[in-house]
Each structure stands twice: as C-alpha cells, then as structure tokens.
Design a protein around this motif. Structure first.
Motif, PDB file in Angstrom:
ATOM      1  N   ASN A 125       0.967  -1.197   0.326  1.00 19.23           N
ATOM      2  CA  ASN A 125      -0.150   0.268   0.379  1.00 19.23           C
ATOM      3  C   ASN A 125       0.646   1.342  -0.186  1.00 19.23           C
ATOM      4  O   ASN A 125       0.737   2.032  -0.581  1.00 19.23           O
ATOM      5  N   ALA A 126       1.685   0.850   0.774  1.00 17.22           N
ATOM      6  CA  ALA A 126       2.632   2.146   1.567  1.00 17.22           C
ATOM      7  C   ALA A 126       3.878   2.693  -0.830  1.00 17.22           C
ATOM      8  O   ALA A 126       4.034   3.812  -0.717  1.00 17.22           O
ATOM      9  N   ALA A 127       3.612   1.308  -0.965  1.00 20.06           N
ATOM     10  CA  ALA A 127       4.479   2.026  -2.254  1.00 20.06           C
ATOM     11  C   ALA A 127       3.952   2.675  -2.869  1.00 20.06           C
ATOM     12  O   ALA A 127       4.215   2.840  -3.745  1.00 20.06           O
ATOM     13  N   VAL A 128       2.406   1.652  -3.530  1.00 15.62           N
ATOM     14  CA  VAL A 128       2.061   2.808  -4.709  1.00 15.62           C
ATOM     15  C   VAL A 128       1.354   4.338  -4.091  1.00 15.62           C
ATOM     16  O   VAL A 128       1.432   5.034  -4.487  1.00 15.62           O
ATOM     17  N   ALA A 129       1.782   4.848  -2.893  1.00 11.49           N
ATOM     18  CA  ALA A 129       1.456   5.367  -2.442  1.00 11.49           C
ATOM     19  C   ALA A 129       2.563   6.236  -2.750  1.00 11.49           C
ATOM     20  O   ALA A 129       2.023   7.962  -3.220  1.00 11.49           O
TER      21      ALA A 129
END
Ligand SMILES: Nc1ncnc2c1ncn2[C@@H]1O[C@H](COP(=O)(O)OP(=O)(O)O)[C@@H](O)[C@H]1O
Ligand SMILES: [Mg+2]
Lengths: 291, 319, 264
Positions: free
Chosen positions: B197-201
C-alpha cells in the motif's frame, strides 16, 4: 444425449470426491488460515488403509471405513502437534514448506508400507447398475454422492448448531476476539486439523474403488482439491462442495467431448479463469479491498 | 573512493571466484563436477525466484514452467530444426519473457494464496502442454537429440568445460542481481515487499514493476533450462513439474529469502541432499521430508540466518 | 530554498477542488456530496470525529479510491481516471495514519525510494551502471541526506526504519513524502501518538514546509495544532461537510461543537 448423461454421471461421482477433498481444505483454511499441501496425502492414506483393512484383512465394511478414517484423523492430529504447532515463526510461506515436507514424508512412509505397486479395490455394493436415458448409473456413484452430501451436511450442522462448531467459526472470523471471549483457539485449530484430515481419508475411501490407489496418488488429488476450493471461494464450505462437483463434471465432459489428453488441464484453466474474473470464488460476495 | 560495503562485495566476489575456479581446476572426478554443474543451474533458478519471492514478496509456485520453456525451446529449435543453439538461447529467453508478460499481466494482480494458486495453475498447464504435445516435445517419453554446445573450437561436454560455462553465467547473474538490488528499481522492489500500500502511495507502479521482475526471473529460469537441456541432452516433462517448482521455492526459503548467497546455499543443499540420501535407499523421501520440516520449524529464516544465529549464540555462551 | 522546490507548471489559483464527491462502502456513506477547494500555498485543516470520512477523502484525492459521483480537480486537471503513480508524479503526496515505512530498509533508503517518481534509472541502467545512473544515484543520496537534515532525522539515516521510535517514524513518513517534491501534501493524523515536545517540533516542521510553498491538508485531532497551523478548516461528520471557514469561525460554530460533543 446418452453419452452426455453418462459423462455427467461419472463427472458427478469424481466431483463428489473432489468436493469432499475441497471441503476438508476449506474448513481447515477458514479456521487456521493454513493451506495444507499435505492434504492429498491424507486422501492417499484413506484409500490405502481401506485397501488393507477391507480387502487384505477382511474387516466388515463399516469397521474398515471407521478404521481408515481414524487413521487419517490420527495422522492429521500428530502432524499438527509435531510440525505445525512447533513452528517458531508461522509465516505462510514457512508453513507451506512444512506441509510440503510432511507431504513428501507421508509419501515416503506410504511407499515403504504399501510398496510402489498400485492397488485396486472392488466396489462397496454389488447391485446392478441403473439405466437412465440409456446411461448406466453405478450404485457406487449413488453411494459416493450421498455420503459426500451427508458428510458436508454433517459438518455444516456441526459448525452451525453445536457450541464447539460455533466456537470454531468464531475463531475463523477473529482469532483475538475469540481468545478474549475464552474460546481456546489452539484446541479449535487441532480439531479443525483432525476433521480436515478425516475428510481427506473419506475422499480416499470413496476413490479407492474408482481408480487404482498407490502411494503417489495424493499430490494431484490435493491440488485438484485446492482448485475446487478456490473455484467455490476459499473458506466457504458449500462453495468448496459446489466447486468440487463443477470441476468433476467439467473434467468428465471435457475429457469425453474434447480430448482426454487435456483432462488434467481443465482444472487449472478453470482455476485461472476464476482467479482472473472473480478472485473471491464463484460464490463469494465481492468486497472492496481495505487500504 | 571505496566504501566499506563496496569492499566487502568485492571480497565476496573474489572468494567466490577462487573457490569455483579451484574446484573446477583441481577436481578430476566427473561425478563431482556434474553435481556442481547442477548446483550452478539450480542457483540460477533460485536467484531468479529469490528476486521475485525473497525481495519483492510475490510467491510463485510455477517457476519450473520457465525452466521447462527454456529447455524445450532450445531442444526443439536446435534439436528438431538444427538452429544454432546460441540463437536458440536467445529465442528461449525471449519466449519465456513473453510468456511471463502475458501470464503475469493478470496473475500478478493477485496476492497471497491467490497468487500462489494462480502461478501453480500456470505451471501445471505448461507441464501438461509439454506432456501432451507429443509431436513437438516428445511427450511423456521425453525429447532426445539435443545437440552439444560448441563455441568455435570449444566443445562444452560434461566435465570441466561445462562446469566453467555454467558457473561463469552464475557469476554474471549474481552481479546483475546485486546491481539491480542496489538501484532505484531494487529499492522499489523491496518497498513492495515491505508494504504494498505504501509503495503504491509513494508513486511506484507496483504492477508494472512486479511484471518486470517476473519477466527477469523467467529469463533466468529459461537460461537455466537452456543449460540443463544441453548438459543432460535428454529432457522429459517430470523435470519441470509441480514438485520441481516446489523444490525451487524450497531452495529460496531454506537458503534464506532476500539473500543472493542464500539462493546459492539453498540450491547447493537441495541438490546435494538427494545425492547424499541415495544411501538411505527407500528411506530417502522420509529423510528429505523430515529435513524440510525440521529446518523450517527451527530455522524459519533459512539456513544463512539460522547458522549465523547459532554461531552468535555459541560465541555469547563462550564469552 | 531548492530542496523542496515544487514541480513547476501550476496555473490555477486553486490547487485542489473537490466537487460533489460521494463514496459508498456497502451501506455506509463515507463521503456525502462533499464540496470545497484549497488555495495554493495554504494549510487546510480537516477535522471531524472518528469515522467521519477524513481518511477516505485522502484516499480519493490520492487516487486510491475512485469516487461514486463527483470529481476531484488537482492543479486544473480532473484526476478521476489518473493512476496513483501519475498523481504522485503530478505532485500529490501523503502520509498514513498508521505509519507505513518500509521496515527492512534503512531510513535513508526509505527517503530515496520516496524519490521514485522523480528519478529514472530502470533495469538496464542499473545492470550496466551507466554514468547517468551513477550520477542520479549520487544525487538521490545527497538529496535524501539533506531531507533528513531538514526534518531533523540525520543521525538515524542508517538505522533500519522499523527500529526507530514511533515519533521519529511519523516524521520519517513526512520526509519520505517530501522526497517526491509534492505540490500538495496530505498529512493524516501526524501528531497522533506524539508527546508534547514532539508535537511542538512537528508544528515547526509544518511551518517550514509551508514556507517552502507546499500546500498542505492536515487531518488532526489535536485541535490546538490544527487551529494554529491552518489558514482554513473543513469539518466532516458522517461523510457530510459540516462547516468550513477560518479557525476562528470554526471554533465558534455551534454545529461543529455539538457534533464533537455528541460523539464524545
Ligand atoms: N475500504 C473500506 N471498506 C468499507 N468501509 C470503509 C472502507 N474505508 C473506510 N470505510 C468506512 O468509511 C467510514 C469513514 O472512515 P474513515 O475515512 O477511515 O474515517 P476517519 O479517517 O475520518 O476516521 C467508516 O465508517 C469506515 O468504516
Ligand atoms: Mg482516519
């Protein structure tokens, strides 16, 4: 027409076996979130134990069935105690490899006990086959489908009606909350393992008269069981059951009408299609991913 | 200017090269050389899968498919159609990368057990195709007539020459993986592993990157398949089935995820173990299964980490 | 200062416009016809009780959720169909309510990976280590070090991000978001779990970021921090916009007060 009905009959029969395998996997997954790659070996143990107890030793049928199921359950419990419970860092990938190790172990043990040659087994009843639309319905098939339905129904009732069953469902939904309300989730886990392995053994007993049984029959059956469970929706009991039946029927139709060479591929093509189109399985409600 | 980290990397490479060359030059025993060659081939498989699984966190239970695609592409092209094997290598890698792209596009949108089952299904389908497409692949009875590799006057037959060919490629692959990991791409891969999720964000196109690394690991798998085919000169579907996919996963996990040397160690252990266990005759499977379970139960981080931990506790106990 | 220089090319006066935004989760209306806009360079507070829909709003501005109706206009462009990574590149950055650093990487690497959209080196550049790649790598490292300096985290640069104390992790998230040179920075409860000293430092940091020209949205339960930092405050309750105005207007708004008191 006659042909197709015949394919349907045999498809439903194998489908019922897949269904029982899938139900075992699915119920284990829903209460422990574990995918057991050794599940197919319990099927193998069930089949081979049945051969020994019924054909070789000559026990009466009910006793032999009880013995084979008990053997599956016991092995399941021992496996849970020795290998799963003791794992220090139960990450999914380590658990997967532990179950793979168990699968190889069980296969090796079975090879020593039963040897490498396959066994055949007579069917449970010697009644005439019934003719419907010109296709022969073997009494064996009726047996298997009925028993599969009774088994799944029994598990359904157990989970919905008994206190222990409800506790197990609670564990599946939320382990921590279940623990807080005093449900021993550890005991539930081992119980789920026992039932699941028992289901595997039952499937083995069903399949023994249909095909040849040997020490290495389990792996592909276990994988087909996963496919069925995934097709129906991982963690859903009747979804797994329906997935098993569907898989059996499509395989039988595909093998008969298209090509028997591709029979084994059908399960996997179906699996991929389901994963791509409805990853939650045929019978799962679609739900938004939490971020 | 050389940082400490750089220095240790060069020392590691030097040790690696010395050990590999020393073994190749000193050993006369063809059986040992053969085993070492297989370790090299398996290291390529484990390295590729480790990039995907260890570093990016995407499990694949179908990696043997790319191994098979590599082996059969070169077998068919160079065996049946008498195309130069080195050209066949290019085709084999291209085929594997293309198939990885097509399959990865939908499959890598899945995660967890769903991804595991998706890749498993893909691996099974490839294996069934190899087995059933008898006219082209030789079917269940296998493919005979794979030519020996040659380069100029050099003939790569079993023995030291093939050993050096394989380990040379392994060395190159290790450097490539290392460089990739130390780059912007490598950081992004590890970011996906740690928290998708953080990577996407933070703006990583995670799907595209997973696809890229899937294709890369497929390419390494195809190279391994190529080397295997021209080494054993006879291939059959069992070598590329589900159990072998599982074996590659086991190499990665046993050696230690997210570790380049771990991949090598895992490949070595999983290649040597069956050889050692031959002595156990019919108890081979029982012992193998037990070893897998015991290592995973007591060293879930793999042997590399596990052994380091043991050494550390021993030192502390002595102190 | 050049460190935080926002990407050039911004035209309209409003950096963000939210128009008639609605989002349902099952039966829950997480966003119910929300309208507001944010001028360039300001800090906009976003407050409301738990479950009001603040995080959901952030998720829609950053393109993670797609609205059921309505639209989000960022820097003059409708971003309803823009993929997340393009949006980050266009200049939207965020932090998470629950810290999500990459725990197996060092703090410095966390910041460097935050520059992903501003750097280029791909597979082949990494493998061949061409000079342009080495240069980019050197520049990224240097900029990451500067950012750690700017946020006061320099001494932790080589520690594993997962090993840092919670307060530093929160700041590190901000540093990582800044690494993408955003025009708009969304902070989701940055002060939650911080002690008063840390909260004060956070206030200073927000001020410094504002001075560099970055527009911010600030979700916070610490009212004194929000009221002190914000030029404008939007209040959400149960997915609806309850009020909007200057901090002073909000503090004297009865609907807002009763929503807070009503929800405890
Ligand atoms: N992915 C989701 N699926 C279902 N409901 C969600 C999801 N995300 C948020 N919600 C619901 O939307 C509402 C608003 O949540 P949220 O935006 O997190 O509130 P806040 O950040 O203001 O506390 C809550 O009722 C929450 O349960
Ligand atoms: Mg929130």
């Amino acid at each position: 027409m006659q042909e197709i009905v015949q394919y349907l009959f045999s498809g439903i029969t194998t489908g019922a076996v897949y269904a029982v395998i899938a139900v075992g996997l699915s119920m284990l997954y829903s209460s422990t979130e574990l995918i057991n790659f050794a599940h197919g070996e319990f099927v193998m143990i069930g089949a081979l134990a049945m051969v020994t107890l019924w054909v070789r030793i000559g026990l009466p049928l009910p006793l032999a069935v009880a013995g084979a199921v008990a053997a599956g359950c016991m092995l399941g419990l021992v496996f849970e105690r020795l290998a799963i419970r003791t794992a220090r860092n139960p990450q999914p990938i380590t658990l997967i490899i532990i179950t793979v190790g168990a699968s190889i172990f069980l296969k090796g043990a079975a090879m020593i006990v039963w040897g490498k040659d396959p066994f055949s087994m007579p069917s449970f009843s010697s009644h005439e086959s019934i003719e419907i639309f010109g296709a022969a319905l073997l009494p064996q098939s009726i047996w298997i489908v009925t028993a599969a339905l009774v088994l799944a129904g029994g598990i359904h009732l157990f989970l919905k009606q008994t206190l222990t069953g409800k506790a197990m469902v609670a564990c599946a939904v939320n382990k921590k909350a279940a623990w807080l309300s005093g449900i021993p989730s550890e005991k539930m886990g081992i119980l789920a393992f026992g039932i699941s392995a028992g289901c595997g053994a039952v499937a083995g007993i069903f399949i023994a008269p249909i095909t040849m049984s040997s020490y290495d029959m389990g792996t592909i059956l276990g994988i087909k069981g996963f496919c069925a469970a995934m097709i129906g929706g991982l963690g859903s009991l009747w979804g797994a059951f329906a997935g098993g039946l569907l898989l059996g029927i499509l395989e039988s139709l595909g093998a008969g009408l298209i090509s028997s060479a591709l029979k084994d591929a059908i399960a996997f093509v179906l699996l991929l299609l389901i994963l791509y189109i409805r990853p939650g399985g045929l019978f799962a409600a679609k739900e938004a991913k939490r971020f | 200017m050389m940082t400490d980290k750089n220095k240790t990397i060069w020392i590691e490479y030097l040790v690696f090269l010395c050990v590999v060359s020393a073994f190749g030059l000193i050993t006369e025993n063809t059986y040992y050389l053969q085993i070492m060659t297989f370790i090299g081939i398996n290291t390529l498989l484990a390295l590729g899968l480790n990039m995907l699984m260890g570093y990016t966190g995407q499990v694949s239970l179908g990696h043997a498919a790319f191994y098979g695609i590599g082996a059969y592409t070169t077998a068919i092209l160079s065996g049946t159609y008498a195309i130069n094997p080195w050209l066949a290598l290019v085709c084999a890698v291209a085929a594997a990368v293309l198939i990885a792209f097509i399959v990865g596009l939908p499959t890598l949108r899945l995660s967890g057990y769903y991804l595991a089952m998706g890749t498993l299904g893909f691996g099974m389908i490839v294996n069934i195709v190899i087995r059933e497409w008898g006219d082209v692949t030789g079917g269940a009875s296998g493919f005979v007539g794979i030519p020996v590799l040659e380069a100029g006057s050099l003939v790569f037959m079993s023995g030291a020459s093939y050993y050096f060919l394989v380990w040379g490629i392994v060395f190159a692959a290790i450097i490539i993986c290392r460089r990739l990991l130390a780059s912007r791409t490598g950081r992004a891969l590890r970011a996906i592993h740690d928290g998708e999720n953080a990577a996407v964000a933070i703006g990583i196109n995670t799907h595209a990157l997973k696809l890229e690394i899937f294709m890369f690991s497929a390419a390494l798998g195809a190279v391994a398949g190529f080397l295997y085919a021209h080494f054993v000169l006879f291939i059959s579907p069992e070598s590329f089935g589900f159990m072998f996919s599982i074996k590659i996963v086991t190499m990665v996990v046993i050696g230690g995820m997210a570790s380049v040397w771990g991949a090598l160690l895992g490949a070595a252990v999983l290649t040597l173990l069956p050889e050692v266990l031959h002595g156990f005759a019919e108890y081979e499977m029982i012992v193998f299964g037990t070893v897998l379970m015991v290592v995973m139960i007591f060293m879930p981080q793999g042997l590399t980490r596990g052994i380091m931990d043991i050494i550390r506790t021993a030192r502390r106990a002595r102190a | 200062m050049t460190l935080l220089q926002p990407t050039p090319g911004s035209r309209p006066q409003h950096i963000l416009e939210v128009q008639d935004l609605t989002k349902m989760f099952g039966g829950v209306k997480a966003q119910d016809h929300i309208n507001f806009s944010i001028e360039k360079g300001i800090v906009c507070g976003l407050i409301g009780p738990n479950g009001a829909g603040k995080t959901t709003l952030f998720n829609m501005i950053t393109g993670i959720y797609r609205p059921d109706t309505g639209k989000v206009v960022f820097n003059g462009k409708d971003i309803r169909k823009t993929p997340v990574h393009r949006l980050v590149k266009a200049g939207v950055a965020r932090t998470f309510q629950h810290v999500e650093l990459f725990s197996s990487m060092t703090l410095l690497e966390n910041i460097m990976v935050g520059m992903h959209v501003r750097t280029k080196a791909g597979f082949w550049a990494a493998v061949t280590r061409i000079p342009a790649m080495k240069r980019e790598e050197r520049q990224s490292r240097q900029k990451a070090e500067e950012l750690l300096e700017f946020t006061g985290l320099a001494e932790d640069a080589h520690k594993m991000a997962g090993d840092l104390p919670a307060g530093r992790q929160k700041t590190a998230q901000i540093a990582r978001a800044l690494a993408s040179n955003p025009l708009l920075l969304l902070l989701d409860e940055p002060a939650a779990g911080l002690n008063p000293v840390e909260t004060h430092a956070l206030g200073q940091l927000i001020r410094k970021i504002k001075q560099s020209g970055i527009t911010m949205m600030l979700v916070e339960h610490d009212m004194s921090l929000v009221m002190e930092m914000s030029d404008k405050v939007v209040v959400l309750d149960q997915g609806k916009k309850l009020a909007q105005g200057t901090p002073r207007q909000i503090q004297s708004n009865e609907a807002v007060m009763s929503a807070y008191l009503g929800n405890g």
